[in-house]
Write a protein that holds these residues in place. Structure first.
Motif, PDB file in Angstrom:
ATOM      1  N   PHE A 137      44.266  29.961  47.191  1.00 49.13           N
ATOM      2  CA  PHE A 137      44.991  28.791  47.669  1.00 49.13           C
ATOM      3  C   PHE A 137      43.992  27.661  47.880  1.00 49.13           C
ATOM      4  O   PHE A 137      42.866  27.876  48.344  1.00 49.13           O
ATOM      5  N   TRP A 138      44.403  26.438  47.594  1.00 46.88           N
ATOM      6  CA  TRP A 138      43.619  25.260  47.952  1.00 46.88           C
ATOM      7  C   TRP A 138      44.152  24.670  49.251  1.00 46.88           C
ATOM      8  O   TRP A 138      43.398  24.328  50.140  1.00 46.88           O
ATOM      9  N   ASP A 139      45.469  24.575  49.344  1.00 47.45           N
ATOM     10  CA  ASP A 139      46.148  24.154  50.569  1.00 47.45           C
ATOM     11  C   ASP A 139      47.370  25.057  50.698  1.00 47.45           C
ATOM     12  O   ASP A 139      48.407  24.814  50.098  1.00 47.45           O
ATOM     13  N   GLU A 140      47.222  26.099  51.489  1.00 48.84           N
ATOM     14  CA  GLU A 140      48.273  27.110  51.548  1.00 48.84           C
ATOM     15  C   GLU A 140      49.572  26.557  52.096  1.00 48.84           C
ATOM     16  O   GLU A 140      50.665  26.930  51.645  1.00 48.84           O
ATOM     17  N   ALA A 141      49.486  25.656  53.063  1.00 53.31           N
ATOM     18  CA  ALA A 141      50.699  25.089  53.654  1.00 53.31           C
ATOM     19  C   ALA A 141      51.513  24.314  52.621  1.00 53.31           C
ATOM     20  O   ALA A 141      52.747  24.350  52.630  1.00 53.31           O
ATOM     21  N   ALA A 142      50.824  23.620  51.725  1.00 49.20           N
ATOM     22  CA  ALA A 142      51.514  22.829  50.703  1.00 49.20           C
ATOM     23  C   ALA A 142      51.847  23.653  49.463  1.00 49.20           C
ATOM     24  O   ALA A 142      52.619  23.195  48.616  1.00 49.20           O
ATOM     25  N   GLY A 143      51.268  24.835  49.344  1.00 53.29           N
ATOM     26  CA  GLY A 143      51.476  25.647  48.151  1.00 53.29           C
ATOM     27  C   GLY A 143      50.539  25.303  47.014  1.00 53.29           C
ATOM     28  O   GLY A 143      50.778  25.689  45.863  1.00 53.29           O
ATOM     29  N   ASP A 144      49.438  24.595  47.326  1.00 50.90           N
ATOM     30  CA  ASP A 144      48.495  24.174  46.284  1.00 50.90           C
ATOM     31  C   ASP A 144      47.487  25.289  46.005  1.00 50.90           C
ATOM     32  O   ASP A 144      46.985  25.934  46.935  1.00 50.90           O
ATOM     33  N   VAL A 145      47.169  25.468  44.734  1.00 50.53           N
ATOM     34  CA  VAL A 145      46.207  26.490  44.323  1.00 50.53           C
ATOM     35  C   VAL A 145      45.171  25.862  43.396  1.00 50.53           C
ATOM     36  O   VAL A 145      45.383  24.776  42.841  1.00 50.53           O
ATOM     37  N   ARG A 146      44.045  26.560  43.245  1.00 48.28           N
ATOM     38  CA  ARG A 146      43.015  26.127  42.307  1.00 48.28           C
ATOM     39  C   ARG A 146      42.728  27.259  41.333  1.00 48.28           C
ATOM     40  O   ARG A 146      42.533  28.410  41.741  1.00 48.28           O
ATOM     41  N   TRP A 147      42.689  26.919  40.050  1.00 52.27           N
ATOM     42  CA  TRP A 147      42.334  27.871  39.004  1.00 52.27           C
ATOM     43  C   TRP A 147      41.075  27.362  38.306  1.00 52.27           C
ATOM     44  O   TRP A 147      41.039  26.246  37.800  1.00 52.27           O
ATOM     45  N   MET A 148      40.044  28.198  38.285  1.00 59.32           N
ATOM     46  CA  MET A 148      38.770  27.823  37.683  1.00 59.32           C
ATOM     47  C   MET A 148      38.518  28.632  36.413  1.00 59.32           C
ATOM     48  O   MET A 148      38.790  29.835  36.368  1.00 59.32           O
ATOM     49  N   CYS A 149      37.970  27.957  35.420  1.00 57.42           N
ATOM     50  CA  CYS A 149      37.539  28.634  34.195  1.00 57.42           C
ATOM     51  C   CYS A 149      36.015  28.662  34.151  1.00 57.42           C
ATOM     52  O   CYS A 149      35.352  27.786  34.703  1.00 57.42           O
ATOM     53  N   ALA A 150      35.467  29.672  33.495  1.00 57.86           N
ATOM     54  CA  ALA A 150      34.024  29.868  33.445  1.00 57.86           C
ATOM     55  C   ALA A 150      33.551  29.945  32.002  1.00 57.86           C
ATOM     56  O   ALA A 150      34.365  29.947  31.064  1.00 57.86           O
ATOM     57  N   PHE A 151      32.239  30.042  31.830  1.00 54.05           N
ATOM     58  CA  PHE A 151      31.679  30.087  30.480  1.00 54.05           C
ATOM     59  C   PHE A 151      32.140  31.317  29.712  1.00 54.05           C
ATOM     60  O   PHE A 151      32.129  31.331  28.477  1.00 54.05           O
ATOM     61  N   ASP A 152      32.574  32.385  30.442  1.00 45.62           N
ATOM     62  CA  ASP A 152      32.991  33.617  29.768  1.00 45.62           C
ATOM     63  C   ASP A 152      34.506  33.806  29.763  1.00 45.62           C
ATOM     64  O   ASP A 152      34.998  34.858  29.331  1.00 45.62           O
ATOM     65  N   THR A 153      35.271  32.808  30.234  1.00 47.00           N
ATOM     66  CA  THR A 153      36.728  32.881  30.144  1.00 47.00           C
ATOM     67  C   THR A 153      37.139  32.858  28.674  1.00 47.00           C
ATOM     68  O   THR A 153      36.636  32.056  27.892  1.00 47.00           O
ATOM     69  N   THR A 154      38.059  33.735  28.312  1.00 44.67           N
ATOM     70  CA  THR A 154      38.496  33.797  26.911  1.00 44.67           C
ATOM     71  C   THR A 154      39.890  33.211  26.751  1.00 44.67           C
ATOM     72  O   THR A 154      40.641  33.052  27.727  1.00 44.67           O
ATOM     73  N   GLU A 155      40.246  32.912  25.511  1.00 44.02           N
ATOM     74  CA  GLU A 155      41.603  32.450  25.227  1.00 44.02           C
ATOM     75  C   GLU A 155      42.616  33.513  25.624  1.00 44.02           C
ATOM     76  O   GLU A 155      43.703  33.192  26.125  1.00 44.02           O
ATOM     77  N   GLU A 156      42.261  34.770  25.430  1.00 43.74           N
ATOM     78  CA  GLU A 156      43.162  35.860  25.800  1.00 43.74           C
ATOM     79  C   GLU A 156      43.372  35.908  27.311  1.00 43.74           C
ATOM     80  O   GLU A 156      44.488  36.178  27.783  1.00 43.74           O
ATOM     81  N   ASP A 157      42.312  35.630  28.072  1.00 42.87           N
ATOM     82  CA  ASP A 157      42.444  35.566  29.530  1.00 42.87           C
ATOM     83  C   ASP A 157      43.449  34.500  29.932  1.00 42.87           C
ATOM     84  O   ASP A 157      44.322  34.731  30.777  1.00 42.87           O
ATOM     85  N   VAL A 158      43.287  33.338  29.343  1.00 46.34           N
ATOM     86  CA  VAL A 158      44.166  32.209  29.680  1.00 46.34           C
ATOM     87  C   VAL A 158      45.609  32.522  29.297  1.00 46.34           C
ATOM     88  O   VAL A 158      46.539  32.320  30.086  1.00 46.34           O
ATOM     89  N   ASP A 159      45.811  33.014  28.101  1.00 48.31           N
ATOM     90  CA  ASP A 159      47.174  33.281  27.632  1.00 48.31           C
ATOM     91  C   ASP A 159      47.847  34.369  28.461  1.00 48.31           C
ATOM     92  O   ASP A 159      49.049  34.288  28.754  1.00 48.31           O
ATOM     93  N   ALA A 160      47.073  35.373  28.869  1.00 47.07           N
ATOM     94  CA  ALA A 160      47.636  36.434  29.711  1.00 47.07           C
ATOM     95  C   ALA A 160      48.031  35.886  31.075  1.00 47.07           C
ATOM     96  O   ALA A 160      49.068  36.264  31.642  1.00 47.07           O
ATOM     97  N   PHE A 161      47.223  34.980  31.595  1.00 40.59           N
ATOM     98  CA  PHE A 161      47.543  34.391  32.895  1.00 40.59           C
ATOM     99  C   PHE A 161      48.794  33.526  32.818  1.00 40.59           C
ATOM    100  O   PHE A 161      49.667  33.597  33.687  1.00 40.59           O
ATOM    101  N   VAL A 162      48.886  32.710  31.784  1.00 41.88           N
ATOM    102  CA  VAL A 162      50.080  31.854  31.626  1.00 41.88           C
ATOM    103  C   VAL A 162      51.326  32.709  31.460  1.00 41.88           C
ATOM    104  O   VAL A 162      52.386  32.413  32.034  1.00 41.88           O
ATOM    105  N   ALA A 163      51.230  33.786  30.704  1.00 41.99           N
ATOM    106  CA  ALA A 163      52.376  34.682  30.531  1.00 41.99           C
ATOM    107  C   ALA A 163      52.779  35.305  31.856  1.00 41.99           C
ATOM    108  O   ALA A 163      53.984  35.410  32.171  1.00 41.99           O
ATOM    109  N   ALA A 164      51.810  35.699  32.672  1.00 46.28           N
ATOM    110  CA  ALA A 164      52.112  36.274  33.983  1.00 46.28           C
ATOM    111  C   ALA A 164      52.742  35.234  34.893  1.00 46.28           C
ATOM    112  O   ALA A 164      53.663  35.540  35.658  1.00 46.28           O
ATOM    113  N   LEU A 165      52.257  33.999  34.816  1.00 45.40           N
ATOM    114  CA  LEU A 165      52.843  32.924  35.617  1.00 45.40           C
ATOM    115  C   LEU A 165      54.301  32.702  35.239  1.00 45.40           C
ATOM    116  O   LEU A 165      55.169  32.552  36.114  1.00 45.40           O
TER     117      LEU A 165
END
Length: 356
Positions: free
Chosen positions: A322-350
């Motif tokens: 959470f970035w601001d839990e009261a407001a429902g704000d979150v932060r998602w960070m990507c790194a040098f080793d994040t893959t396209e498959e990681d991103v697509d799996a996360f979006v599908a789960a969302l």
């Protein structure tokens, strides 16, 4: 030669990645190879080694002939040492209210550095000359901490990026008031990659006096550096680094990591990749009804607002904060080793959790 035997065991699944922080990522293989290269034999301690000496020329190739690097252990240490170097005991630092030095460093600039932070609310994490003027006054008032430094972050804590002209305007405004400018560059590589400019364009060429140069978030195992750009602006950096418990005895292992990142283009490759993954993530999220992206996605961070129950379920599948839990704000960070498959799996789960 056979590799040495060890009793160490792997305690995690190296295939699991999340979106909590770019600090969660391991070290880049090229950085690990550089560490192995620097190992073996004896080198003089406390920075009198061949690797730290060579780092100076590498840093000058990026930040100009007068630049001098002082490797340290971590980002908070870099910020505290840098800010102490450009303030008196009665000095104050103007920064954004959302700045890392204000919200994420456990009061270290104030408690360890003895500094007063004068914060300014910002809509996007970025200061402007007009916002700076909300705190830039009272230099002759002995009842008020004296504003002596403006500290900006590039990229900011909200993932936004200053243009070179914006940084130049801040530096000119601060210098006109007799103040110095510090840049927290823990993600400077990401900003330079976004704008497709050299790091010098955002620092010494724009008038920045000194910066905290990040390594950990961009592929290093550990280690950052204070880079002094304006030698007339600082004093006693070596003593301040030691006083602040940031002087590494085996400094070659910090310096060689920064050399591995900066000597060629590893810093840029890593930053471009994490930025691209954040853009891919943002594009996927924008297609999910009911999820709002809060700030422009200009580096490797995506800030969003979604229902609280969705976040809690999604956090059981992927790590993020959470970035601001009261407001429902979150932060998602990507790194040098994040893959396209990681991103697509996360979006599908969302999408799945939003549909429940």
């Amino acid at each position: 030669m056979n590799p040495p035997k060890t009793d160490a065991r792997r305690h995690h699944d190296p295939e699991v990645r999340g979106f909590a922080s770019d600090n969660y990522a391991g070290a880049h293989p090229e950085v690990l190879a550089a560490l192995a290269l620097a190992n073996g034999g004896h080198q003089v301690s406390y920075g009198e080694d061949a690797y730290t000496e060579n780092l100076q020329s590498v840093v000058r190739s990026h930040f100009g002939a007068t630049a001098e690097a002082f490797p340290v252990f971590n980002g908070t240490g870099a910020n505290v040492v840098a800010l102490q170097a450009v303030t008196d005991r009665w000095g104050a630092v103007i920064c954004a209210e959302s700045a890392h030095i204000n919200v994420d460093e456990c009061g270290a600039p104030e408690r360890v550095g003895g500094l007063k932070l004068l914060t300014v609310p910002t809509p996007d994490g970025k200061l402007t000359p007009e916002l700076i003027d909300r705190q830039a006054y009272g230099w002759d008032d002995e009842h008020r901490a004296m504003p002596q430094v403006v500290s900006i972050a590039q990229a900011t804590e909200l993932g936004t990026v200053y243009t070179p002209d914006e940084i130049r305007a801040i530096c000119e405004h601060a210098h006109a008031h007799g103040m110095k400018v510090h840049l927290d560059g823990s993600r400077l590589a990401n900003a330079a990659a976004t704008l497709d400019v050299p790091m010098r364009t955002l620092t010494n060429a724009a008038g920045v006096d000194l910066l905290s140069l990040g390594g950990t978030k961009n592929g290093a195992l550990f280690g950052e550096a204070v880079v002094v750009l304006n030698q007339d602006a600082v004093s006693h950096m070596k003593h301040l680094r030691k006083l602040s418990m940031q002087l590494a005895s085996k400094m070659r292992f910090v310096s060689v990591q920064l050399e591995a990142l900066l000597a060629r283009d590893l810093w840029l490759r890593n930053a471009r990749h994490s930025n691209e993954m954040a853009q891919r993530l943002a594009e996927g999220v924008r297609a999910v009804h009911g999820v709002e992206i809060l700030y422009p996605v200009q580096a490797n961070a995506v800030f969003a607002r979604l229902p609280h129950d969705v976040t809690e379920r999604l956090q059981k599948r992927f790590r993020f904060y959470f970035w601001d839990e009261a407001a429902g704000d979150v932060r998602w960070m990507c790194a040098f080793d994040t893959t396209e498959e990681d991103v697509d799996a996360f979006v599908a789960a969302l999408k799945e959790e939003m549909a429940r």
